[in-house]
Design a protein around this motif. Structure first.
Motif, mmCIF file in Angstrom:
data_model
loop_
_atom_site.group_PDB
_atom_site.id
_atom_site.type_symbol
_atom_site.label_atom_id
_atom_site.label_comp_id
_atom_site.label_asym_id
_atom_site.label_seq_id
_atom_site.Cartn_x
_atom_site.Cartn_y
_atom_site.Cartn_z
ATOM 1 N N ARG A 33 20.657 68.104 30.932
ATOM 2 C CA ARG A 33 19.223 68.181 31.236
ATOM 3 C C ARG A 33 18.398 67.855 29.997
ATOM 4 O O ARG A 33 17.400 67.137 30.079
ATOM 5 N N GLU A 34 18.817 68.391 28.839
ATOM 6 C CA GLU A 34 18.078 68.109 27.602
ATOM 7 C C GLU A 34 18.178 66.632 27.242
ATOM 8 O O GLU A 34 17.188 66.009 26.851
ATOM 9 N N ARG A 66 15.907 64.691 29.508
ATOM 10 C CA ARG A 66 14.495 64.955 29.197
ATOM 11 C C ARG A 66 14.054 64.158 27.969
ATOM 12 O O ARG A 66 12.972 63.547 27.967
ATOM 13 N N ALA A 125 13.983 60.423 28.800
ATOM 14 C CA ALA A 125 12.826 60.080 29.637
ATOM 15 C C ALA A 125 11.563 59.948 28.788
ATOM 16 O O ALA A 125 10.748 59.033 29.003
ATOM 17 N N LEU A 138 7.258 64.343 23.320
ATOM 18 C CA LEU A 138 8.358 65.257 23.581
ATOM 19 C C LEU A 138 7.908 66.639 23.126
ATOM 20 O O LEU A 138 7.925 66.947 21.937
ATOM 21 N N THR A 189 0.690 61.622 29.625
ATOM 22 C CA THR A 189 1.777 61.956 30.523
ATOM 23 C C THR A 189 1.832 60.948 31.662
ATOM 24 O O THR A 189 0.859 60.236 31.931
ATOM 25 N N GLU A 239 10.460 70.951 18.806
ATOM 26 C CA GLU A 239 11.404 69.979 19.365
ATOM 27 C C GLU A 239 12.155 69.180 18.300
ATOM 28 O O GLU A 239 12.981 68.335 18.644
#
Length: 249
Positions: free
Chosen positions: A188-189, A192, A195, A203, A221, A113
């Motif tokens: 979307r990325e 994400r 968030a 991540l 989580t 990531e």
């Protein structure tokens, strides 16, 4: 509700955000930006934190950093806060902190990531996932993008190994990153990553989350909203089984 403990682990990259109250300006001009980066470099040097990327907009700072120990990131950000806020308030004749609260951070899985987090930072978080109408100022004072595109070397930056893996030569790495940059993150990325940053969650993929949860001995989580579902009583289970058995197949 108790504040969730921040996840901070040594030798792991972290995505970090500091934001002004309601995204009100914290950086008004080049002098503010230059002072913040100078204080950031000194805080990183003092507490042994490696800075991989940064981007400033008037209302926020986004950083990608790897601390040497579990405590190093928090200490570096505390030192940065004390230095910059005192200078900022004196210069602009104001009181109190300009930040909305404590800094936000998300542990980043490496190498999976890191490039996404790097692009998120140097795109200034998609200008806060399209909600910030203030455009990002240009130039090396405000972002490390020029460093990774090979336009101007930035002494504050130590590129992450994930960036080095893009090619065997500087030209190959810079060309590959430019292609990645030009492709741009999807909405979307962006959502994400934002968030994870807002929730202080890792991540990365499920296996990475499990590893971090085991290492910290606590959940990392988000838990489902509402009360946990109650288990069915033994009497209800027996009744349900009896009814099911009476239905012909």
């Amino acid at each position: 509700m108790a504040r969730q403990a921040r996840i901070s682990l040594g030798q792991e990259p972290h995505l970090v955000a500091q934001r002004g109250h309601g995204l009100a300006p914290v950086f008004h001009d080049d002098e503010d930006a230059a002072r913040y980066i100078a204080d950031l470099r000194e805080a990183c040097r003092q507490h042994h934190v490696v800075l991989h990327a940064y981007a400033l907009t008037p209302g926020q700072a986004l950083l990608l950093m790897t601390p040497s120990s579990d405590q190093a990131l928090g200490r570096a950000m505390q030192t940065l806060g004390r230095r910059y806020v005192a200078w900022h308030n004196q210069r602009h004749q104001r009181r109190g902190t300009p930040w909305e609260g404590r800094f936000r951070s998300a542990l980043v899985e490496q190498p999976a990531e890191v490039l996404s987090a790097l692009r998120f930072v140097e795109a200034a978080g998609g200008l806060l996932v399209h909600h910030d109408a203030t455009h990002m100022p240009a130039g090396p004072l405000w972002s490390s993008l020029d460093h990774h595109l090979g336009r101007q070397s930035n002494p504050a930056i130590t590129s992450h190994a994930a960036f080095w893996s893009l090619g065997n030569t500087p030209f190959e790495r810079e060309a590959a990153y430019k292609q990645w940059w030009d492709q741009g993150p999807s909405d979307r990325e962006l959502l994400r990553i934002e968030a994870a940053l807002q929730g202080g969650r890792p991540l990365g993929g499920p296996e990475f989350e499990r590893r971090i949860a085991q290492q910290l001995a606590r959940p990392v989580t988000a838990r489902p909203r509402g009360r946990p579902r109650k288990a069915a009583s033994p009497e209800l289970v027996r009744t349900s089984t009896s009814l099911d058995d009476s239905v012909p197949i």
